[in-house]
Design an enzyme around this catalytic site. Structure first.
Site, PDB file in Angstrom:
ATOM      1  N   SER A 189      76.801 106.103 -37.120  1.00  0.00           N
ATOM      2  CA  SER A 189      75.804 107.066 -37.516  1.00  0.00           C
ATOM      3  C   SER A 189      76.361 108.485 -37.644  1.00  0.00           C
ATOM      4  CB  SER A 189      74.663 107.075 -36.483  1.00  0.00           C
ATOM      5  OG  SER A 189      75.137 107.485 -35.214  1.00  0.00           O
ATOM      6  N   SER A 202      79.541 104.555 -33.366  1.00  0.00           N
ATOM      7  CA  SER A 202      79.068 105.570 -34.304  1.00  0.00           C
ATOM      8  C   SER A 202      80.056 106.688 -34.564  1.00  0.00           C
ATOM      9  CB  SER A 202      77.742 106.168 -33.809  1.00  0.00           C
ATOM     10  OG  SER A 202      76.714 105.218 -33.894  1.00  0.00           O
ATOM     11  N   LYS A 204      77.870 116.917 -34.712  1.00  0.00           N
ATOM     12  CA  LYS A 204      76.805 116.040 -35.189  1.00  0.00           C
ATOM     13  C   LYS A 204      75.458 116.657 -34.827  1.00  0.00           C
ATOM     14  CE  LYS A 204      75.556 111.119 -34.743  1.00  0.00           C
ATOM     15  NZ  LYS A 204      75.939 109.854 -34.061  1.00  0.00           N
TER      16      LYS A 204
END
Length: 475
Positions: free
Chosen positions: A156, A180, A82
């Protein structure tokens, strides 16, 4: 081995094939790069593809393999992270224009550790701005779900879920503040873990909420997840909050089965009229699988858990606004409108509200621990409904009830484990009639990841869900 077959391998299978000489590290990296070139424009999963760096690392891996010796558990495996994790000399955007020129001078500890385990960094994955969720105009494109391009892959860690489901990396590292990593795992039909708070270093991971952020492995299989956690867990002097407990071998009892393990369905997260009926049915089907495998199944009550979403937002958003005070004061125009509104609203939360949320968090943890005196593993859906359409995420709120349903309700399912600092894993548990993945969430006591992996692996091996391929991935 054909490039398409290479990309369908798990991380464990990839490492084994490389070590056995059935495929070379360069071939593996090239197979993934070809898929990224072909499919990423539809998914917006990657922000940065480290093409030359990955190919260079693959050549070095081939040379090391020719020389012989011992190799790490992720040797030659292409992994993406990420874009919240620092990467030395590589753009790290945090999904925000505020960081569009940020190039760290060092790697995050998690990135260092996956490299030490032999992994090859393939690229940086898209995310909601500042890892918050709700971004309306993502600077690097709107991530799409490989099962249905009109739907979200979750937030996210959006790119992490999408890239895995489309087989654009062999494994990934997401981040989980309140769900997330687990949410995208559920929506995309992959595995996502939130480790015990302090189990994994957060050094070099841009923070959202200091006392709830956690780096989370996201993988194609439960075994991959266990290997990944073993690679990244452990004390780090750069993050003094990391636990000094020894890191166990998470695969040692992975295949021990669940006979005698006590599994508890969380009543308040299941007996609600707001849960999607097919999600509810999938959870009940999973309980039956656990019974057939020899687990003891019962129901437990955690009275406060239905309010966990509101408690979580009261703490996480308020802390997030404080952490970004300088951005709000000096660069608000660089933020997505939704991010800016959410942070500005959180900055106005009275101290007494934050304090009440903090007190409620303590009560919730006590209730979780009491439930875990009765069972070894807690069970619920990861999300009460399958992946929504993009349009549903950006639609204006119509009423207070609409806010509760869309903003707080879902967060109760995953936010409760962030609030209680306990580990939880999401695994594939079926599909809706629209062929959308359903996630099953298992939770346990702090540092009981071994138990989670045992239960998750047993269920995974007894069901076919993890073997399904998303329509886009088959193109």
């Amino acid at each position: 081995m054909a490039s398409e077959n290479i990309a369908m391998l798990s991380a464990v299978e990839t490492a084994a094939a490389i070590k056995a000489g059935r495929v070379s590290p360069v071939e593996v990296v090239q197979a993934y790069l070809e898929r990224i070139d072909r499919l990423n424009s539809k998914l917006a999963a990657y922000i940065t593809v480290c093409r030359e760096e990955a190919l260079g690392a693959a050549v070095q891996a081939e040379q090391a393999l020719a020389q012989g010796g011992k190799f790490g558990p992720l040797f030659g495996v292409p992994i993406a992270v990420k874009d919240q994790f620092w990467t030395r000399g590589i753009l790290t955007t945090n999904g925000s224009r505020v960081y569009q020129d940020f190039v760290p001078a060092e790697d995050a500890t998690v990135v260092t550790k996956i490299k030490e385990a032999g992994a090859i960094l393939l690229g940086k994955l898209n995310l909601s701005e500042l890892a918050m969720g709700g971004t309306q105009q993502p600077p690097w494109g709107i991530p799409a779900n490989p099962w249905d391009l009109e739907r979200t892959p979750g937030e996210s860690s959006s790119g992490s879920g999408a890239a895995l489901a489309a087989h654009l990396c062999a494994a990934s590292v997401g981040e989980d503040t309140g769900g997330s990593a687990r949410g995208p795992a559920a929506y995309c039909g992959v595995v996502g873990l939130r480790p015990t708070f302090t189990r994994v270093s957060r050094y070099g991971m841009t923070p959202m909420c200091w006392f709830m952020d956690a780096a989370g492995p996201m993988t194609k299989t439960v075994e991959d997840c266990a290997i990944m956690l073993g690679a990244i867990a452990g004390y780090d002097s750069k993050d003094p909050y990391t636990s000094q407990r020894p890191v166990p071998n998470y695969t040692a009892r992975l295949k021990a089965g669940v006979k005698g393990i006590r599994v508890g369905l969380v009543r308040e997260l299941h007996e609600t009229g707001d849960i999607h009926p097919e999600v509810k049915q999938a959870v009940e089907g999973a309980l039956e699988v656990f019974r057939e495998l020899g687990a003891e199944v019962r129901e437990v009550s955690i009275p406060l858990v239905s309010l966990a979403g509101a408690i979580f937002v009261g703490i996480a958003d308020t802390e997030g606004a404080g952490a970004r005070d300088e951005i709000l004061r000096e660069r608000p125009g660089d933020l997505d409108p939704a991010s800016r509104t959410r942070l500005q609203s959180a900055a106005l939360v009275p101290a007494k509200v934050y304090n009440r949320a903090a007190k409620a968090r303590v009560v919730l943890r006590r209730q979780f621990l009491a439930a875990l005196d009765q069972v070894d593993v807690l069970v619920s859906a990861t999300s009460p409904y399958p992946a929504p359409k993009h349009t549903a995420l950006t639609a204006p709120f119509e009423s207070a009830e609409d806010v509760r349903t869309r903003f707080f309700f879902r967060r109760a399912y995953t936010g409760c484990y962030a609030l209680t600092a306990m580990p939880a894993i999401s695994i594939p548990a079926g599909f809706t009639s629209d062929n959308l993945p359903i996630g099953l969430q298992l939770g346990a006591r702090p540092f009981a990841e071994e138990t989670l992996f045992r239960a998750a692996y047993a269920y995974e091996q007894a069901t076919p869900w993890h073997a399904r391929v998303a329509p886009l991935a088959a193109e």
